[in-house]
Design a protein around this motif. Structure first.
Motif, PDB file in Angstrom:
ATOM      1  N   ASN A 158     -11.104   0.260  -7.795  1.00  0.00           N
ATOM      2  CA  ASN A 158     -12.184   1.058  -8.008  1.00  0.00           C
ATOM      3  C   ASN A 158     -11.819   2.360  -7.130  1.00  0.00           C
ATOM      4  O   ASN A 158     -11.737   2.243  -5.835  1.00  0.00           O
ATOM      5  CB  ASN A 158     -13.271   0.351  -7.340  1.00  0.00           C
ATOM      6  N   GLY A 159     -12.510   3.342  -8.044  1.00  0.00           N
ATOM      7  CA  GLY A 159     -12.645   4.795  -7.012  1.00  0.00           C
ATOM      8  C   GLY A 159     -11.365   5.434  -6.958  1.00  0.00           C
ATOM      9  O   GLY A 159     -11.002   6.378  -6.375  1.00  0.00           O
ATOM     10  N   LEU A 160     -10.035   4.861  -7.414  1.00  0.00           N
ATOM     11  CA  LEU A 160      -8.690   5.396  -7.354  1.00  0.00           C
ATOM     12  C   LEU A 160      -8.356   6.247  -8.414  1.00  0.00           C
ATOM     13  O   LEU A 160      -8.907   6.348  -9.498  1.00  0.00           O
ATOM     14  CB  LEU A 160      -7.778   4.330  -7.190  1.00  0.00           C
ATOM     15  N   ASP A 161      -7.598   7.203  -7.958  1.00  0.00           N
ATOM     16  CA  ASP A 161      -7.103   8.016  -9.153  1.00  0.00           C
ATOM     17  C   ASP A 161      -6.172   7.369 -10.104  1.00  0.00           C
ATOM     18  O   ASP A 161      -5.661   6.379  -9.502  1.00  0.00           O
ATOM     19  CB  ASP A 161      -6.539   9.609  -8.577  1.00  0.00           C
ATOM     20  N   PRO A 162      -5.751   7.845 -11.257  1.00  0.00           N
ATOM     21  CA  PRO A 162      -4.926   7.188 -11.983  1.00  0.00           C
ATOM     22  C   PRO A 162      -3.664   6.885 -11.371  1.00  0.00           C
ATOM     23  O   PRO A 162      -3.105   5.732 -11.464  1.00  0.00           O
ATOM     24  CB  PRO A 162      -4.379   8.031 -12.972  1.00  0.00           C
ATOM     25  N   GLN A 163      -2.696   7.518 -10.550  1.00  0.00           N
ATOM     26  CA  GLN A 163      -1.870   7.303  -9.894  1.00  0.00           C
ATOM     27  C   GLN A 163      -1.951   5.990  -8.867  1.00  0.00           C
ATOM     28  O   GLN A 163      -1.136   5.122  -9.000  1.00  0.00           O
ATOM     29  CB  GLN A 163      -1.297   8.498  -9.030  1.00  0.00           C
ATOM     30  N   GLY A 164      -3.187   6.100  -8.111  1.00  0.00           N
ATOM     31  CA  GLY A 164      -3.277   5.055  -7.490  1.00  0.00           C
ATOM     32  C   GLY A 164      -3.488   3.867  -7.996  1.00  0.00           C
ATOM     33  O   GLY A 164      -3.225   2.909  -7.442  1.00  0.00           O
ATOM     34  N   ILE A 165      -4.254   3.834  -9.164  1.00  0.00           N
ATOM     35  CA  ILE A 165      -4.568   2.878  -9.944  1.00  0.00           C
ATOM     36  C   ILE A 165      -3.205   2.101 -10.368  1.00  0.00           C
ATOM     37  O   ILE A 165      -2.942   0.891 -10.038  1.00  0.00           O
ATOM     38  CB  ILE A 165      -5.394   3.104 -11.170  1.00  0.00           C
ATOM     39  N   HIS A 166      -2.173   3.003 -10.598  1.00  0.00           N
ATOM     40  CA  HIS A 166      -1.054   2.473 -11.280  1.00  0.00           C
ATOM     41  C   HIS A 166      -0.367   1.871  -9.833  1.00  0.00           C
ATOM     42  O   HIS A 166       0.307   0.715 -10.318  1.00  0.00           O
ATOM     43  CB  HIS A 166      -0.283   3.745 -11.602  1.00  0.00           C
ATOM     44  N   GLN A 167       0.016   2.671  -8.804  1.00  0.00           N
ATOM     45  CA  GLN A 167       0.431   1.751  -7.717  1.00  0.00           C
ATOM     46  C   GLN A 167       0.040   0.520  -7.296  1.00  0.00           C
ATOM     47  O   GLN A 167       0.668  -0.556  -7.312  1.00  0.00           O
ATOM     48  CB  GLN A 167       0.242   2.788  -6.563  1.00  0.00           C
ATOM     49  N   ILE A 168      -1.209   0.435  -7.243  1.00  0.00           N
ATOM     50  CA  ILE A 168      -1.890  -0.976  -6.910  1.00  0.00           C
ATOM     51  C   ILE A 168      -1.631  -2.029  -7.923  1.00  0.00           C
ATOM     52  O   ILE A 168      -1.325  -3.089  -7.673  1.00  0.00           O
ATOM     53  CB  ILE A 168      -3.436  -0.836  -6.846  1.00  0.00           C
ATOM     54  N   ARG A 169      -1.770  -1.562  -9.211  1.00  0.00           N
ATOM     55  CA  ARG A 169      -1.477  -2.447 -10.283  1.00  0.00           C
ATOM     56  C   ARG A 169      -0.032  -2.870 -10.240  1.00  0.00           C
ATOM     57  O   ARG A 169       0.383  -4.140 -10.548  1.00  0.00           O
ATOM     58  CB  ARG A 169      -1.647  -2.140 -11.594  1.00  0.00           C
ATOM     59  N   GLU A 170       0.901  -2.038  -9.736  1.00  0.00           N
ATOM     60  CA  GLU A 170       2.470  -2.444  -9.803  1.00  0.00           C
ATOM     61  C   GLU A 170       2.548  -3.566  -8.799  1.00  0.00           C
ATOM     62  O   GLU A 170       3.239  -4.352  -8.871  1.00  0.00           O
ATOM     63  CB  GLU A 170       3.158  -1.299  -9.552  1.00  0.00           C
ATOM     64  N   ILE A 171       2.169  -3.297  -7.724  1.00  0.00           N
ATOM     65  CA  ILE A 171       2.049  -4.364  -6.458  1.00  0.00           C
ATOM     66  C   ILE A 171       1.541  -5.307  -6.678  1.00  0.00           C
ATOM     67  O   ILE A 171       1.998  -6.275  -6.549  1.00  0.00           O
ATOM     68  CB  ILE A 171       1.180  -3.364  -5.301  1.00  0.00           C
ATOM     69  N   ILE A 172       0.328  -5.240  -7.379  1.00  0.00           N
ATOM     70  CA  ILE A 172      -0.321  -6.821  -8.025  1.00  0.00           C
ATOM     71  C   ILE A 172       0.628  -7.509  -8.801  1.00  0.00           C
ATOM     72  O   ILE A 172       0.777  -8.718  -8.712  1.00  0.00           O
ATOM     73  CB  ILE A 172      -1.381  -6.560  -8.659  1.00  0.00           C
ATOM     74  N   LYS A 173       1.318  -6.938  -9.727  1.00  0.00           N
ATOM     75  CA  LYS A 173       2.259  -7.478 -10.709  1.00  0.00           C
ATOM     76  C   LYS A 173       3.304  -8.011  -9.814  1.00  0.00           C
ATOM     77  O   LYS A 173       3.840  -9.154 -10.008  1.00  0.00           O
ATOM     78  CB  LYS A 173       2.809  -6.477 -11.708  1.00  0.00           C
ATOM     79  N   VAL A 174       3.909  -7.315  -8.840  1.00  0.00           N
ATOM     80  CA  VAL A 174       4.962  -7.703  -8.256  1.00  0.00           C
ATOM     81  C   VAL A 174       4.476  -8.952  -7.300  1.00  0.00           C
ATOM     82  O   VAL A 174       5.471 -10.234  -7.312  1.00  0.00           O
ATOM     83  CB  VAL A 174       5.581  -6.663  -6.858  1.00  0.00           C
ATOM     84  N   ILE A 175       3.362  -9.213  -6.802  1.00  0.00           N
ATOM     85  CA  ILE A 175       3.158 -10.388  -5.954  1.00  0.00           C
ATOM     86  C   ILE A 175       2.777 -11.393  -6.838  1.00  0.00           C
ATOM     87  O   ILE A 175       3.268 -12.671  -6.620  1.00  0.00           O
ATOM     88  CB  ILE A 175       1.675  -9.958  -5.306  1.00  0.00           C
ATOM     89  N   ALA A 176       2.283 -11.130  -8.225  1.00  0.00           N
ATOM     90  CA  ALA A 176       2.146 -12.326  -8.766  1.00  0.00           C
ATOM     91  C   ALA A 176       3.169 -12.932  -9.504  1.00  0.00           C
ATOM     92  O   ALA A 176       3.432 -13.834  -9.664  1.00  0.00           O
ATOM     93  CB  ALA A 176       1.258 -11.704 -10.118  1.00  0.00           C
ATOM     94  N   SER A 177       4.256 -11.992  -9.783  1.00  0.00           N
ATOM     95  CA  SER A 177       5.619 -12.782 -10.273  1.00  0.00           C
ATOM     96  C   SER A 177       6.170 -13.485  -9.083  1.00  0.00           C
ATOM     97  O   SER A 177       7.119 -14.179  -9.318  1.00  0.00           O
ATOM     98  CB  SER A 177       6.538 -11.277 -10.618  1.00  0.00           C
ATOM     99  N   GLN A 178       5.894 -13.457  -7.892  1.00  0.00           N
ATOM    100  CA  GLN A 178       6.520 -13.982  -6.816  1.00  0.00           C
ATOM    101  C   GLN A 178       5.737 -15.580  -6.653  1.00  0.00           C
ATOM    102  O   GLN A 178       6.131 -16.375  -5.788  1.00  0.00           O
ATOM    103  CB  GLN A 178       6.446 -13.307  -5.609  1.00  0.00           C
ATOM    104  N   GLY A 179       4.924 -15.709  -7.621  1.00  0.00           N
ATOM    105  CA  GLY A 179       4.279 -17.016  -7.733  1.00  0.00           C
ATOM    106  C   GLY A 179       2.936 -17.148  -6.768  1.00  0.00           C
ATOM    107  O   GLY A 179       2.475 -18.273  -6.483  1.00  0.00           O
ATOM    108  N   THR A 180       2.425 -15.888  -6.405  1.00  0.00           N
ATOM    109  CA  THR A 180       1.214 -16.248  -5.346  1.00  0.00           C
ATOM    110  C   THR A 180       0.000 -16.378  -6.393  1.00  0.00           C
ATOM    111  O   THR A 180      -0.135 -15.681  -7.118  1.00  0.00           O
ATOM    112  CB  THR A 180       1.129 -14.950  -4.603  1.00  0.00           C
ATOM    113  N   THR A 181      -0.930 -17.335  -5.978  1.00  0.00           N
ATOM    114  CA  THR A 181      -2.081 -17.262  -6.751  1.00  0.00           C
ATOM    115  C   THR A 181      -2.926 -16.037  -6.399  1.00  0.00           C
ATOM    116  O   THR A 181      -3.064 -15.711  -5.436  1.00  0.00           O
ATOM    117  CB  THR A 181      -2.822 -18.591  -6.239  1.00  0.00           C
ATOM    118  N   ILE A 182      -3.534 -15.559  -7.638  1.00  0.00           N
ATOM    119  CA  ILE A 182      -4.363 -14.394  -7.407  1.00  0.00           C
ATOM    120  C   ILE A 182      -5.625 -14.567  -8.103  1.00  0.00           C
ATOM    121  O   ILE A 182      -5.971 -15.214  -8.979  1.00  0.00           O
ATOM    122  CB  ILE A 182      -3.627 -13.154  -8.062  1.00  0.00           C
ATOM    123  N   LEU A 183      -6.818 -14.179  -7.236  1.00  0.00           N
ATOM    124  CA  LEU A 183      -8.184 -14.207  -7.786  1.00  0.00           C
ATOM    125  C   LEU A 183      -8.597 -12.659  -7.942  1.00  0.00           C
ATOM    126  O   LEU A 183      -8.754 -12.131  -7.061  1.00  0.00           O
ATOM    127  CB  LEU A 183      -9.107 -14.948  -7.240  1.00  0.00           C
TER     128      LEU A 183
END
Lengths: 299, 279
Positions: A158-183
């Motif tokens: 929320n409220g981030l610029d496109p680059q920031g959004i992209h960075q956050i999503r990449e981080i989330i994907k990495v975390i999800a791929s490691q098997g962490t449950t995410i809500l």
């Protein structure tokens, strides 16, 4: 399967307004959940209740099958809500040290987590000097400090610029791929669609759908068609029992299927009726379209 | 307990305004003592406050705790802002999400309040001890260590006052309004005192001992009574005028009890408010 969080008929009223209404769902280990809903649908309130900052009106919830008190359980949870909240006069590292003390974990992971969110170079900068994107990434680092069983993210982009959004999503994907449950709570559907395996759809505090993303896509899809004689095509489609709603979208007609049918079969039928199609595409609804469909039906 | 205290100290340690105000507070105590020990020279009359007997043991315990207690308002600002900052930075919410319970949050704040009171008390003790050893006319062990209950009263007074500030900070959420409320409350107690005085004169009903002494700020000020009329020079002057002070200056048991109960109530109310509130 191991249950991480269970909600049972959870209800929250703010005066006359019911923010969360009889909500029940459970979260199993290893999945990535999305809570979808328009603004004001009760997403943040729901998270607020299970995170011990909002008092429930009725119903109950339990962490890890109710084996621990909420605040003990929260030490095994990583959560960021709305916007990042830290002490502005402390540096990134000092803020994370404080979180370590609260969670009762060792401070040795601070550097590692700062590297995950690419803030290691700024570890000695004061929080108040950070941009919103950096603040949000620091919040993620803080949520990861205890290697949580579950990561709860409320509108992380929320409220981030496109680059920031992209960075956050990449981080989330990495975390999800490691098997962490995410809500993940969001009103941005493509965000949920990209990472989630399960969704809960909320509207005005009521759960409209709860289940897997594939299950939600169970509809038969729709055709986008056009023909030289539009009236004839429209008349033909509206009499055909295989189709439900028919909408006009500019030059094209959009016909939703009630039963499975593939594009070539449809083309053959139309041809037999003497209608020559100038455009034919079969598509499945995106999550966004489904979502709008589901939330609209209750209006 | 140590964990909770270290959490709170981590929050305060890096806060510049907290550091500045605390330093000002402790320097003021030192500064006042320094002024008292300077020798003034007015028109060939040598005058030194320290020579007027204020630094005599055991009177010094009474005098210094009374004066130092006036300065507690500086630390009150620190206490109020450490509560209200948690709201304005929205870190209270984050602390709870990170796994601090509301109970632990209040305990960590209260422990800090107690720590501030302990540090102040020890500081006043050390400063008074040094001043006394330099200026006191009596330096026998028994005299030095008599009347130490003033230090205890000072400690209770600070804990009570800071708990009141903590409660106001939690309740009002904004430091300026919380300090404002404190001032208004002081004025309120003052107005009630005037009203009670009026009632006493008119009807001879004395509400001071039955009601007024139970007010929080009045109970705190009753802990350490003003020491000036006890000073030898003032007493002898009064005697010459035919007046006699028959006041007791001892630390009473009732004020200690009343302030302790207020302290418990303030801490408990802080917890109840926090528990009921949706953040």
């Amino acid at each position: 399967m191991e249950t991480i969080l269970t909600l049972n008929n959870l209800t929250k009223k703010f005066g006359p307004i019911t923010a969360v209404n009889n909500l029940s769902f459970s979260i199993e280990k290893g999945n990535v959940y999305g809570i979808l809903g328009p603004n004001g649908s009760g997403k943040s309130t729901t998270l607020g209740i299970v995170l011990n900052v909002v008092n429930k009106t009725s119903g109950d919830y339990s962490w890890f099958n109710g084996t621990e008190s909420t605040h003990e359980a929260l030490k095994k949870v990583g959560a960021i809500i709305e916007r990042p909240n830290f002490y502005p006069y402390m540096t990134a590292a000092q803020n994370l040290e404080l979180v370590c003390k609260i969670k009762g974990v060792d401070t040795s992971k601070i550097d590692e987590k700062l590297k995950v969110v690419e803030l290691y170079e700024r570890k000695h900068s004061k929080f108040s000097t950070f941009s919103l994107g950096m603040k949000q990434r620091l919040a993620i680092a803080s949520a990861l400090l205890n290697d949580p069983e579950i990561l709860i993210l409320d509108e992380p982009t929320n409220g981030l610029d496109p680059q920031g959004i992209h960075q956050i999503r990449e981080i989330i994907k990495v975390i999800a791929s490691q098997g962490t449950t995410i809500l993940l709570a969001s009103h941005l559907l493509d965000e949920v669609e990209k990472v989630c395996t399960h969704v809960v759809i909320l509207r005005k505090g009521v759960s409209l759908y709860s289940g897997s993303v594939e299950g939600m896509n169970a509809s038969h899809g729709f055709f986008v068609v056009s023909a030289a004689n539009k009236q004839q095509l429209q008349a033909e489609l509206s009499t055909n029992p295989a189709f439900g709603t028919i909408k006009e979208e500019g030059e094209n007609l959009v016909a939703y299927l009630n039963e499975p049918m593939d594009a070539s079969e449809f083309n053959r039928q139309m041809h037999a009726k003497g209608i020559a199609l100038s455009h034919l595409v079969k598509r499945k609804e995106s999550l966004e379209e489904q979502f709008l469909e589901i939330t609209k039906n209750l209006n | 307990m140590l964990r909770l205290l270290s959490i709170e100290l981590q929050k305060l340690r890096y806060n510049r305004s907290v550091k500045v105000i605390s330093i000002v507070y402790f320097s003021l105590i030192l500064f006042i003592s320094a002024i008292a020990s300077i020798e003034f020279d007015f028109a060939n009359v040598n005058f030194r406050i320290a020579d007027q007997g204020i630094f005599n043991f055991p009177y010094i315990w009474h005098f210094n705790t009374y004066i130092a207690a006036i300065l507690k308002i500086f630390l009150a600002i620190v206490i109020v802002s450490m509560m209200s900052n948690e709201y304005s930075y929205r870190t209270l919410k984050q602390n709870l999400i990170d796994g601090l319970s509301k109970r632990e949050f209040i305990i960590s704040k209260f422990l800090t309040v107690v720590l501030f009171a302990i540090v102040s008390t020890v500081f006043v003790f050390i400063v008074s001890m040094i001043l006394g050893l330099v200026f006191s006319d009596y330096k026998e062990m028994g005299i030095i260590f008599s009347d130490l209950e003033y230090l205890f009263a000072y400690f209770i007074k600070l804990v009570g006052f800071f708990s009141f500030c903590m409660f106001l900070g939690i309740w009002v959420k904004r430091s300026a309004f919380a300090i404002g409320f404190l001032v208004i409350w002081q004025i309120f107690e003052g107005l009630v005192a005037i009203l009670f005085q009026y009632i006493r004169v008119k009807t001879e009903v004395n509400l001071f001992e039955t009601v007024y002494n139970f007010f929080p700020l009045d109970a705190m000020s009753d802990l350490i009574k003003e020491p000036f009329s006890r000073l030898g020079a003032v007493q002898s002057a009064a005697n010459q005028l035919g007046e006699e002070f028959t006041k007791t200056y001892e630390v009473g048991f009732m004020p200690i009890l009343i302030v302790s109960i207020w302290t418990l109530l303030f801490v408990y109310w802080s917890y109840v408010i926090l528990k009921r509130r949706d953040l």
